[in-house]
Design an enzyme around this catalytic site. Structure first.
Site, PDB file in Angstrom:
ATOM      1  N   MET A  16      41.900  -8.082  69.005  1.00  0.00           N
ATOM      2  CA  MET A  16      42.649  -6.961  68.461  1.00  0.00           C
ATOM      3  C   MET A  16      43.462  -7.414  67.245  1.00  0.00           C
ATOM      4  O   MET A  16      43.408  -8.575  66.840  1.00  0.00           O
ATOM      5  CB  MET A  16      43.538  -6.353  69.537  1.00  0.00           C
ATOM      6  CG  MET A  16      42.762  -5.558  70.588  1.00  0.00           C
ATOM      7  SD  MET A  16      43.805  -4.731  71.788  1.00  0.00           S
ATOM      8  CE  MET A  16      44.259  -6.111  72.825  1.00  0.00           C
ATOM      9  N   CYS A  17      44.252  -6.525  66.711  1.00  0.00           N
ATOM     10  CA  CYS A  17      44.984  -6.747  65.458  1.00  0.00           C
ATOM     11  C   CYS A  17      46.261  -7.537  65.688  1.00  0.00           C
ATOM     12  O   CYS A  17      46.607  -7.899  66.804  1.00  0.00           O
ATOM     13  CB  CYS A  17      45.321  -5.408  64.814  1.00  0.00           C
ATOM     14  SG  CYS A  17      43.920  -4.278  64.707  1.00  0.00           S
ATOM     15  N   GLN A  18      46.978  -7.829  64.606  1.00  0.00           N
ATOM     16  CA  GLN A  18      48.293  -8.444  64.704  1.00  0.00           C
ATOM     17  C   GLN A  18      49.265  -7.705  63.799  1.00  0.00           C
ATOM     18  O   GLN A  18      48.879  -7.149  62.763  1.00  0.00           O
ATOM     19  CB  GLN A  18      48.244  -9.929  64.348  1.00  0.00           C
ATOM     20  CG  GLN A  18      47.519 -10.762  65.388  1.00  0.00           C
ATOM     21  CD  GLN A  18      48.017 -12.198  65.446  1.00  0.00           C
ATOM     22  OE1 GLN A  18      48.984 -12.584  64.802  1.00  0.00           O
ATOM     23  NE2 GLN A  18      47.336 -13.003  66.248  1.00  0.00           N
TER      24      GLN A  18
END
Length: 256
Positions: free
Chosen positions: A1-3
């Site tokens: 997933m994103c950060q």
């Protein structure tokens, strides 16, 4: 997933040190290579940069690493796509207007079976679950308050809205209207508050250090929020899961 990366300060501050390490996670020390973006508030104005290229090599990201844009509220995001193709319109952070303020939102997570009804003027441009959630939040804020409420009242409403979205999956997000910065975590998010006496910090993702005492005053206060700690010699505090956290003037504000 994103950060996610956020900064909230009591005086305009540049985010180059933090963004330099953060952007390495988009291709060098991490695989968040599906686009990136950053937004800087300047009063009620906003500078926003997004790019579908990875932040570690993007020429626009290089500009951000070199150009000392000073702001009291910053939100940045590096993307690892879960929903929506790799495209500019799907790059965070997203921006909408409400009550005469720019609102900026970035999300880390994946929402499943989240299909709220939208019936006002907030609609997604891209195809991510994140932008859909942002549009619904803006719609519900507009329904809940006739005009700009107090930051505390906003926090209470945001807590309720986050509680209604979170059962659909991971819902870590940053939100700001330039007055303050809100953060919410269901999994990984942490923060640090830097204040006098300032010390030297060492980035985790590249061999770079900065002595903050050389570029600050004793009155400066800076809060940095990030998915995973950016430095290896400082103590980062994990967020309490499932709660809205409000940052104002570089400090975490206690909410009842």
């Amino acid at each position: 997933m994103c950060q996610l990366l956020g900064m909230n300060c009591n005086t305009p501050t540049d985010v180059r040190f933090s963004f330099s390490g953060f952007s390495q996670r988009a291709g060098n020390t991490g695989d968040h290579t599906d686009g990136w973006g950053i937004a800087f508030f300047e009063g009620k104005g906003l500078r926003q940069f997004v790019d579908r290229e990875q932040a570690s090599t993007s020429p626009i990201a290089q500009l951000i690493r070199n150009y000392a844009i000073k702001s009291e509220n910053v939100i940045a995001h590096i993307r690892k796509a879960t929903q929506g193709q790799v495209a500019l319109e799907n790059c965070h952070p997203f921006v909408r207007e409400l009550w005469g303020f720019n609102w900026v939102f970035a999300h880390n997570g994946n929402l499943v079976d989240f299909a709220p009804k939208l019936h006002s003027h907030f609609y997604p441009v891209g195809t991510t679950d994140s932008e859909l959630a942002f549009c619904w939040i803006m719609q519900e804020l507009a329904k809940s308050h006739a005009g700009m409420p107090t930051l505390h009242e906003l926090s209470i409403t945001l807590q309720d809205l986050a509680r209604r979205i979170s059962p659909h999956g991971t819902f870590n997000f940053l939100l700001s209207n330039g007055q303050a910065l809100w953060a919410h975590a269901t999994t990984d998010l942490c923060f640090i508050e830097r204040r006098h006496p300032f010390a030297t910090a060492h980035l985790s993702d590249e061999d770079v250090s900065l002595d903050f005492s050389t570029c600050t005053t004793p009155d400066d206060r800076v809060a940095v929020i990030v998915t995973a700690p950016l430095t290896k010699n400082e103590t980062w505090t994990p967020f309490e899961k499932g709660r809205i956290h409000l940052f104002e003037h570089g400090c975490l504000v206690a909410l009842q």
